[in-house]
Write a protein that holds these residues in place. Structure first.
Motif, mmCIF file in Angstrom:
data_model
loop_
_atom_site.group_PDB
_atom_site.id
_atom_site.type_symbol
_atom_site.label_atom_id
_atom_site.label_comp_id
_atom_site.label_asym_id
_atom_site.label_seq_id
_atom_site.Cartn_x
_atom_site.Cartn_y
_atom_site.Cartn_z
ATOM 1 N N LYS A 283 43.352 -40.506 31.985
ATOM 2 C CA LYS A 283 42.725 -40.918 33.239
ATOM 3 C C LYS A 283 43.561 -40.431 34.422
ATOM 4 O O LYS A 283 44.781 -40.597 34.441
ATOM 5 N N VAL A 284 42.899 -39.815 35.427
ATOM 6 C CA VAL A 284 43.577 -39.330 36.626
ATOM 7 C C VAL A 284 43.416 -40.378 37.729
ATOM 8 O O VAL A 284 42.310 -40.837 38.005
ATOM 9 N N VAL A 285 44.538 -40.752 38.344
ATOM 10 C CA VAL A 285 44.568 -41.839 39.320
ATOM 11 C C VAL A 285 45.125 -41.310 40.648
ATOM 12 O O VAL A 285 46.079 -40.537 40.655
ATOM 13 N N PRO A 286 44.564 -41.749 41.791
ATOM 14 C CA PRO A 286 45.088 -41.335 43.095
ATOM 15 C C PRO A 286 46.232 -42.236 43.559
ATOM 16 O O PRO A 286 46.198 -43.452 43.368
ATOM 17 N N SER B 1 48.251 -38.446 36.193
ATOM 18 C CA SER B 1 47.847 -39.225 35.019
ATOM 19 C C SER B 1 48.266 -40.678 35.172
ATOM 20 O O SER B 1 49.361 -40.973 35.647
ATOM 21 N N SER B 2 47.392 -41.559 34.719
ATOM 22 C CA SER B 2 47.704 -42.984 34.735
ATOM 23 C C SER B 2 48.791 -43.274 33.712
ATOM 24 O O SER B 2 48.739 -42.768 32.593
ATOM 25 N N PRO B 3 49.771 -44.114 34.057
ATOM 26 C CA PRO B 3 50.794 -44.476 33.070
ATOM 27 C C PRO B 3 50.210 -45.285 31.910
ATOM 28 O O PRO B 3 50.748 -45.270 30.806
ATOM 29 N N ASP B 4 49.081 -45.970 32.149
ATOM 30 C CA ASP B 4 48.449 -46.782 31.105
ATOM 31 C C ASP B 4 47.525 -45.976 30.203
ATOM 32 O O ASP B 4 47.339 -46.314 29.045
ATOM 33 N N ASP B 5 46.940 -44.899 30.760
ATOM 34 C CA ASP B 5 45.998 -44.068 30.007
ATOM 35 C C ASP B 5 46.145 -42.627 30.491
ATOM 36 O O ASP B 5 45.534 -42.248 31.500
#
Length: 135
Positions: A85-88, A78-82
């Motif tokens: 949203k999944v982030v690589p 998970s994105s720390p900002d959202d």
């Protein structure tokens, strides 16, 4: 490239963070030797992929002798900002000879956000691993 705090235990074992997520988007890792594509790995259906010399513990084997048995991990979280949203990310597992993103060394034991078309290099291998978002 963004960084998070050190999350790797001293014994080089890797445990996924609580924020690990399986991405809904499709990704791949395309392996080049020179200008020739020699392999392609689909990164789908899992939240992390271990890279290294050890075929028993690695999802993607890097056979070069300068690579560590457990060299690095591509981690989706998970994105720390959202958080929706999944982030690589890439994390070097305290490898002996390092990891590079776009030909720049990355710090060990820290999550570095990946972007589509980033070029990854492991130790002294001359192969380029291109990270790609297929969407």
């Amino acid at each position: 490239m963004s960084q998070n705090s050190n999350l790797l235990p001293a014994n080089n074992s890797y445990n996924e963070p609580e924020t690990a997520q399986i991405p809904s988007e499709k990704y791949s890792l395309i392996v080049f030797k020179g200008e020739q594509i020699i392999n392609q790995f689909r990164l789908e259906g899992k939240s992390s992929y271990k890279l290294g010399r050890d075929s028993a513990t690695s999802d993607i084997v890097i056979a070069h002798p300068s690579c560590s048995k457990n060299h690095a991990v591509i981690q989706f979280k998970s994105s720390p900002d959202d958080p929706s949203k999944v982030v690589p990310y890439l994390i070097d597992l305290n490898s002996a000879n390092g990891t590079k993103i776009n030909f720049s060394p990355v710090p060990q034991s820290r999550f570095i956000q990946l972007k589509s078309h980033d070029v990854l290099n492991f130790a002294y291998s001359t192969r380029d691993y291109v990270f790609q978002n297929e969407n």
